[in-house]
Design an enzyme around this catalytic site. Sequence first.
Site, PDB file in Angstrom:
ATOM      1  N   SER A 139      10.487  43.072  30.276  1.00 45.07           N
ATOM      2  CA  SER A 139      11.507  42.868  30.134  1.00 45.07           C
ATOM      3  C   SER A 139      11.664  41.419  30.895  1.00 45.07           C
ATOM      4  CB  SER A 139      12.757  43.866  30.865  1.00 45.07           C
ATOM      5  OG  SER A 139      12.615  44.934  30.581  1.00 45.07           O
ATOM      6  N   GLU A 150       3.382  56.431  29.011  1.00 48.65           N
ATOM      7  CA  GLU A 150       3.343  54.966  28.734  1.00 48.65           C
ATOM      8  C   GLU A 150       2.267  54.593  27.652  1.00 48.65           C
ATOM      9  OE1 GLU A 150       4.476  54.608  32.656  1.00 48.65           O
ATOM     10  OE2 GLU A 150       4.265  52.341  32.041  1.00 48.65           O
TER      11      GLU A 150
HETATM   12  P1  ADP Z   1       9.922  48.716  33.757  1.00 49.51           P
HETATM   13  O1  ADP Z   1       9.434  49.460  32.778  1.00 49.51           O
HETATM   14  O2  ADP Z   1       9.479  48.707  35.073  1.00 49.51           O
HETATM   15  O3  ADP Z   1      11.740  48.975  34.049  1.00 49.51           O
HETATM   16  P2  ADP Z   1      10.599  46.190  32.851  1.00 49.51           P
HETATM   17  O4  ADP Z   1       9.960  45.533  31.582  1.00 49.51           O
HETATM   18  O5  ADP Z   1      11.692  46.600  32.202  1.00 49.51           O
HETATM   19  O6  ADP Z   1       9.545  47.209  33.991  1.00 49.51           O
HETATM   20  O7  ADP Z   1      10.955  45.089  33.152  1.00 49.51           O
HETATM   21  C1  ADP Z   1      12.175  44.707  34.703  1.00 49.51           C
HETATM   22  C2  ADP Z   1      12.147  43.382  34.499  1.00 49.51           C
HETATM   23  O8  ADP Z   1      13.276  42.429  33.810  1.00 49.51           O
HETATM   24  C3  ADP Z   1      12.590  43.634  36.264  1.00 49.51           C
HETATM   25  O9  ADP Z   1      12.045  42.814  37.374  1.00 49.51           O
HETATM   26  C4  ADP Z   1      13.606  42.033  35.836  1.00 49.51           C
HETATM   27  O10 ADP Z   1      12.126  41.092  36.794  1.00 49.51           O
HETATM   28  C5  ADP Z   1      13.919  41.912  34.534  1.00 49.51           C
HETATM   29  N1  ADP Z   1      15.049  41.982  34.241  1.00 49.51           N
HETATM   30  C6  ADP Z   1      14.926  41.861  32.943  1.00 49.51           C
HETATM   31  N2  ADP Z   1      16.829  41.743  32.752  1.00 49.51           N
HETATM   32  C7  ADP Z   1      16.544  42.626  33.330  1.00 49.51           C
HETATM   33  C8  ADP Z   1      18.279  42.790  34.464  1.00 49.51           C
HETATM   34  N3  ADP Z   1      19.369  43.159  33.348  1.00 49.51           N
HETATM   35  N4  ADP Z   1      17.958  43.599  35.347  1.00 49.51           N
HETATM   36  C9  ADP Z   1      17.106  44.176  35.892  1.00 49.51           C
HETATM   37  N5  ADP Z   1      16.111  43.160  35.662  1.00 49.51           N
HETATM   38  C10 ADP Z   1      15.622  42.499  34.592  1.00 49.51           C
END
Ligand code: ADP
Length: 266
Positions: free
Chosen positions: A225, A70
């Site tokens: 995200s 990753e």
């Molecule tokens: P990972 O690759 O670890 O899954 P992300 O970059 O996707 O990480 O980020 C995850 C974070 O994004 C969550 O912990 C939350 O704070 C946020 N987030 C954004 N959109 C959502 C959603 N629809 N549902 C849950 N969390 C979300």
Amino acid sequence: MIVGIDAGGTLIKVAYTENESLQFIKFPIAEMDRVASWVNEQSDSKVCVTGGKAGVLLSLLNQEAREIVEFEATHLGVKFLLARMERQEESYLVTNVGTGTSIHCIENDRQERIGGTGVGGGTLLGLSHLLTGVTDYEEIVRMASAGSRDRIDLKVKHIYEGKEPPISGELTASNFGNNLFAVAGELSKEELLATVIGLVGETVSTVSVHAAKQCGCSTIIYIGSSFFHNPLLKEVVTSYTLLRGATPLFLENGEFSGAVGAMSLL
Ligand code: ADP
């Protein structure tokens, strides 16, 4: 069709090409079966996966797929998305605020992971839920935007009462460190959620600025995200990064960096 998938701790990010244009879509990690079915339905597709849950996803696919580490995928994806924004940066720090936070130094077209913190998007969701009972991400960020941190955080200027502080009085001396016992029962969900976002934003930007100094770059590219539809987190991170002497940059669709990087290998 060319498909890149980043299966992380919380969300699955998918990037794919359709009629020559790049498309992005996200799924909760609980919907991995749906993602696998969608991939399995595509005829004549090339797939590359990355992320901590890549192995689980691969086991659900009916076809051969490539896998990429990753950190490498993120590096390639950030380069692609930077070029798409017509940015010329060559050496910079990447701070990926996902479920947790990972920090990478990019120099001479190579990435090195130089650290991170367990404070990230997972903390945002977890603490918010524990303090207010709110579970939905979009609701948390919407309510937080209407809240003030003034009664909960302690600023440097509050400690240096009537005296000029030796550092900016606007810096937070203690997140959740104000005199809470007096007001605990009166605090609104909005105030508590704003303060959680303050804690996450200030922690990730402080750690990032130190890391940027360590690797000698001044631009910090924030992805993940946790910034999605989250103007308050962006605002906290922007002002804290600037206050501490570095330049923040938010990538458009930055949360898809890993997925885009995986795609670029095909
Ligand atoms: P990972 O690759 O670890 O899954 P992300 O970059 O996707 O990480 O980020 C995850 C974070 O994004 C969550 O912990 C939350 O704070 C946020 N987030 C954004 N959109 C959502 C959603 N629809 N549902 C849950 N969390 C979300």
